[in-house]
Design an enzyme around this catalytic site. Structure first.
Site, PDB file in Angstrom:
ATOM      1  CE  LYS A  85      32.567  33.005-115.768  1.00  8.35           C
ATOM      2  NZ  LYS A  85      33.000  33.588-114.470  1.00  8.35           N
TER       3      LYS A  85
ATOM      4  N   GLY B   7      24.687  40.248-114.451  1.00  4.11           N
ATOM      5  CA  GLY B   7      25.902  40.847-113.892  1.00  4.11           C
ATOM      6  C   GLY B   7      25.874  42.344-114.084  1.00  4.11           C
ATOM      7  CB  SER B   8      28.565  44.804-113.836  1.00  2.38           C
ATOM      8  OG  SER B   8      29.473  44.267-114.783  1.00  2.38           O
ATOM      9  CB  THR B   9      25.579  48.221-116.656  1.00  4.20           C
ATOM     10  OG1 THR B   9      24.341  48.037-115.945  1.00  4.20           O
ATOM     11  CG2 THR B   9      25.310  48.990-117.930  1.00  4.20           C
ATOM     12  NE  ARG B  10      33.614  46.364-115.583  1.00  2.00           N
ATOM     13  CZ  ARG B  10      34.285  45.288-115.965  1.00  2.00           C
ATOM     14  NH1 ARG B  10      34.864  45.246-117.146  1.00  2.00           N
ATOM     15  NH2 ARG B  10      34.370  44.232-115.172  1.00  2.00           N
TER      16      ARG B  10
ATOM     17  N   GLY C 119      27.735  43.548-119.295  1.00  2.00           N
ATOM     18  CA  GLY C 119      26.593  43.345-120.198  1.00  2.00           C
ATOM     19  C   GLY C 119      26.847  43.946-121.573  1.00  2.00           C
TER      20      GLY C 119
ATOM     21  CD  GLU D 146      17.151  39.580-116.054  1.00  2.00           C
ATOM     22  OE1 GLU D 146      16.957  40.592-115.367  1.00  2.00           O
ATOM     23  OE2 GLU D 146      16.251  38.912-116.553  1.00  2.00           O
TER      24      GLU D 146
ATOM     25  CB  CYS E  91      20.436  43.491-109.077  1.00  2.00           C
ATOM     26  SG  CYS E  91      19.125  42.267-108.911  1.00  2.00           S
TER      27      CYS E  91
ATOM     28  CD  GLU F 101      24.496  47.568-109.145  1.00  2.00           C
ATOM     29  OE1 GLU F 101      25.310  47.317-110.054  1.00  2.00           O
ATOM     30  OE2 GLU F 101      23.484  46.881-108.925  1.00  2.00           O
TER      31      GLU F 101
HETATM   32  P1  NAD Z   1      30.179  41.106-113.180  1.00  3.89           P
HETATM   33  O1  NAD Z   1      29.567  41.729-114.380  1.00  3.89           O
HETATM   34  O2  NAD Z   1      31.513  41.565-112.757  1.00  3.89           O
HETATM   35  O3  NAD Z   1      30.310  39.520-113.387  1.00  3.89           O
HETATM   36  C1  NAD Z   1      29.202  38.725-113.718  1.00  3.89           C
HETATM   37  C2  NAD Z   1      29.687  37.475-114.423  1.00  3.89           C
HETATM   38  O4  NAD Z   1      30.303  37.859-115.640  1.00  3.89           O
HETATM   39  C3  NAD Z   1      30.739  36.688-113.637  1.00  3.89           C
HETATM   40  O5  NAD Z   1      30.535  35.314-113.837  1.00  3.89           O
HETATM   41  C4  NAD Z   1      32.030  37.135-114.283  1.00  3.89           C
HETATM   42  O6  NAD Z   1      33.082  36.192-114.192  1.00  3.89           O
HETATM   43  C5  NAD Z   1      31.596  37.298-115.728  1.00  3.89           C
HETATM   44  N1  NAD Z   1      32.457  38.213-116.487  1.00  3.89           N
HETATM   45  C6  NAD Z   1      33.188  39.254-116.029  1.00  3.89           C
HETATM   46  N2  NAD Z   1      33.881  39.816-117.049  1.00  3.89           N
HETATM   47  C7  NAD Z   1      33.564  39.117-118.165  1.00  3.89           C
HETATM   48  C8  NAD Z   1      33.970  39.206-119.527  1.00  3.89           C
HETATM   49  N3  NAD Z   1      34.826  40.124-119.946  1.00  3.89           N
HETATM   50  N4  NAD Z   1      33.449  38.322-120.397  1.00  3.89           N
HETATM   51  C9  NAD Z   1      32.569  37.370-120.000  1.00  3.89           C
HETATM   52  N5  NAD Z   1      32.173  37.225-118.719  1.00  3.89           N
HETATM   53  C10 NAD Z   1      32.659  38.097-117.814  1.00  3.89           C
HETATM   54  O7  NAD Z   1      29.104  41.259-112.023  1.00  3.89           O
HETATM   55  P2  NAD Z   1      29.224  40.760-110.506  1.00  3.89           P
HETATM   56  O8  NAD Z   1      30.126  41.695-109.786  1.00  3.89           O
HETATM   57  O9  NAD Z   1      29.492  39.321-110.473  1.00  3.89           O
HETATM   58  O10 NAD Z   1      27.707  40.943-110.018  1.00  3.89           O
HETATM   59  C11 NAD Z   1      27.185  42.134-109.612  1.00  3.89           C
HETATM   60  C12 NAD Z   1      26.315  42.764-110.673  1.00  3.89           C
HETATM   61  O11 NAD Z   1      25.265  41.867-111.048  1.00  3.89           O
HETATM   62  C13 NAD Z   1      25.627  43.999-110.164  1.00  3.89           C
HETATM   63  O12 NAD Z   1      25.706  45.011-111.140  1.00  3.89           O
HETATM   64  C14 NAD Z   1      24.183  43.551-109.963  1.00  3.89           C
HETATM   65  O13 NAD Z   1      23.242  44.584-110.020  1.00  3.89           O
HETATM   66  C15 NAD Z   1      24.038  42.585-111.089  1.00  3.89           C
HETATM   67  N6  NAD Z   1      22.892  41.697-110.859  1.00  3.89           N
HETATM   68  C16 NAD Z   1      21.773  41.870-111.619  1.00  3.89           C
HETATM   69  C17 NAD Z   1      20.649  41.067-111.411  1.00  3.89           C
HETATM   70  C18 NAD Z   1      19.407  41.217-112.257  1.00  3.89           C
HETATM   71  O14 NAD Z   1      18.591  40.298-112.272  1.00  3.89           O
HETATM   72  N7  NAD Z   1      19.218  42.325-112.968  1.00  3.89           N
HETATM   73  C19 NAD Z   1      20.676  40.079-110.421  1.00  3.89           C
HETATM   74  C20 NAD Z   1      21.841  39.922-109.661  1.00  3.89           C
HETATM   75  C21 NAD Z   1      22.944  40.749-109.897  1.00  3.89           C
END
Ligand code: NAD
Length: 498
Positions: free
Chosen positions: A190, A243-246, A248, A266, A301, A400
């Protein structure tokens, strides 16, 4: 001889877009026919309509992945056969490198030469690397008594769900995909709704390379719709989330509400970059922090967004950093020479500008940047921004930002620097700059981060694990350790008769 320069604008004008999902090896509109607009951050133009995947589309993709796994069309191939197909997949990616680079840049805004040299090249290398690794991994025989034999084997898990962000769309997808596929799993990916286009092209290229249909499916859509449906699905065995900690946190909730699937998170970062007065080459440290911070528009990130500088060298250090920042002034991402491109969308632009306002309001000193630029293009561009006089308690130091905003925090002693660096909910990466070998080792050990750099920040490779501690997550992408996340250990006991 110089390579011929590519007219990216002309190429972009001829590019075809297809926003449909890929399920069972074929393009598919959403079951209910709904779409959402894919908007380019470069100029605010709508590129194409993208399938708005929801529960029914995820059900179809998971069913396709499950069938492909259960009938063994991929999992039962020998590792050497899977290797060959995945190597061809990597070659296909390189064969389509300019198209993929353009799609990535138009979709998420980064300079096209970086999409080409970093995103496409690294995605291909990741897939080739796991392909090459998979037929060189041996299982184990336990040290048992003579009348028994115990085999410890790695089994593919089954169906892996991958949910990825928009900052390195293709690369993050490849970090999840490559070990999962190499180990024999099926995958449902996804991509982010902000950058879905390259994911679907990857799935098509995989089928062209000979990956059996249904082994790799892509369903675009919103997080709260397609993402949630995938993470809650009872027939998904593990979720690899970046993605984001929120969000996660939600992944763990979804797992506990459904089938206790494995979750590998991650997540975000607020990486500390500590420069001691005993490091002689202040210029190199300052140039490195600017280059690392402003690469990818600060949407990394592991961006070193908190710089701790020892007070005795701080004035000189900030003078050099403030002089470096304008070199990363955003330009046309399709020019082939811009050092920084566009912020991914209007929402992220407003969020970054909001943090810049917060920095000013809390009393930090703006040394460089601070504004939206190139608004006349219709795109979302922000200047490389440097704040001095930041305290580790300020919002810009705690949260962040995920944009080109660097905070400089001054310190007196080593203990103070380590305490402030560790005083963060995040622990993704960190770096220490010192010519004193004892101090460098001491501080590297004391920093709570998944990766610590000493006197550099640029090195990275598929051969080493990538991931964080604390609220930066528990996952480790890359390296052979990634196989641990996509395989289960199985013990088989055999009795040996006399
Ligand atoms: P995000 O958490 O908003 O979204 C990430 C993914 O999750 C997207 O595909 C989104 O559609 C999906 N998503 C959002 N809400 C969801 C839900 N309720 N249920 C299931 N899936 C959902 O993050 P973003 O804005 O796309 O990316 C930025 C974040 O990613 C930053 O916090 C960055 O630090 C982190 N990141 C971490 C790494 C790592 O390896 N640690 C690498 C790249 C980015």
């Amino acid at each position: 001889m110089n390579a011929p320069t590519i007219d990216w604008r002309a190429r972009a004008a001829t590019l075809a877009f297809d926003g449909r999902a890929v399920i069972g090896g074929r393009r598919a509109a959403a079951r209910d026919g709904e779409t959402f607009d894919c908007i380019s951050p470069i100029d605010g133009r709508t590129l194409t309509a993208v399938a708005r995947g929801r529960g029914a589309d995820i059900d179809a993709a998971v069913a396709s992945a499950r069938q492909a796994f259960d009938d063994g069309r991929w999992a039962h191939k020998s590792p050497a056969q899977r290797k060959k197909i995945l190597q061809r997949f990597a070659e296909k990616i390189l064969g389509a490198k300019e198209e993929l680079a353009l799609l990535e840049t138009l979709d998420m805004g980064k300079p096209v030469q970086h999409s080409l040299s970093v995103d496409v090249a690294s995605a291909a290398r990741t897939i080739a690397w796991y392909a090459e690794a998979v037929d060189k991994i041996y299982d184990e025989v336990a040290p048992t008594p003579r009348n028994a034999l115990a085999l410890i084997t790695r089994e593919p898990m089954g169906v892996i769900g991958a949910i990825v962000p928009w900052n390195y769309p293709m690369l993050m997808a490849s970090w999840k995909l490559a070990p999962a596929l190499a180990a024999g799993n099926s995958v449902v990916l996804k991509p982010s709704e902000k950058s879905p286009l390259t994911a679907m092209r990857l799935a098509e290229l995989a089928v062209e390379a000979g990956l059996p249909e249904g082994v790799f499916n892509v369903v675009p859509g919103y997080g709260h719709e397609a993402g949630e449906a995938l993470a809650l699905h009872l027939d998904v065995d593990a979720i690899g989330f970046t993605g984001s900690t929120r969000v996660g946190r939600k992944m763990l909730e979804y797992a506990s509400r459904s089938n206790l699937k494995r979750v590998f998170n991650e997540l975000g970062g607020k990486s500390a970059f500590i420069v001691f007065a005993d490091f002689a080459d202040i210029g190199r440290a300052a140039q490195t922090v600017a280059a690392s911070m402003f690469f990818n528009q600060g949407e990394s990130c592991n961006a070193p967004s908190r710089v701790f500088v020892q007070a005795s060298i701080a004035d000189e250090f900030v003078r050099i950093v403030a002089g470096e920042a304008p070199k990363y002034q955003p330009g046309d991402p399709l020019s082939g020479s811009a050092e920084m491109g566009a912020i991914v969308d209007d929402m992220q632009l407003r969020s970054v500008l909001g943090y810049i306002d917060a920095g000013r309001d809390e009393g930090a000193t703006l040394l460089a940047g601070g504004h939206r630029v190139r608004a006349e293009t219709g795109g979302y561009f922000v200047e490389p921004t440097v704040f001095d006089g930041v305290s580790n308690r300020m919002k810009i130091a705690r949260e962040e930002i995920f944009g080109p905003v660097l905070s400089v925090i001054r310190f007196q002693t080593e203990d103070e620097a380590v305490a402030m660096a560790n005083d963060s909910p995040y622990g993704l990466q960190a770096s220490v700059w010192s010519d004193n070998v004892n101090r460098a080792h001491r501080v590297a050990r004391a920093l709570r981060a998944g990766t610590v750099h000493v006197n550099q920040y640029d090195e990275d490779d598929i051969t080493v694990p990538f991931g964080g501690v604390k609220q930066s997550g528990n996952g480790r992408d890359k390296s052979l350790h990634a196989f641990d996340k996509v395989t289960e250990l199985k013990t088989t006991w055999l009795r040996i008769e006399r």
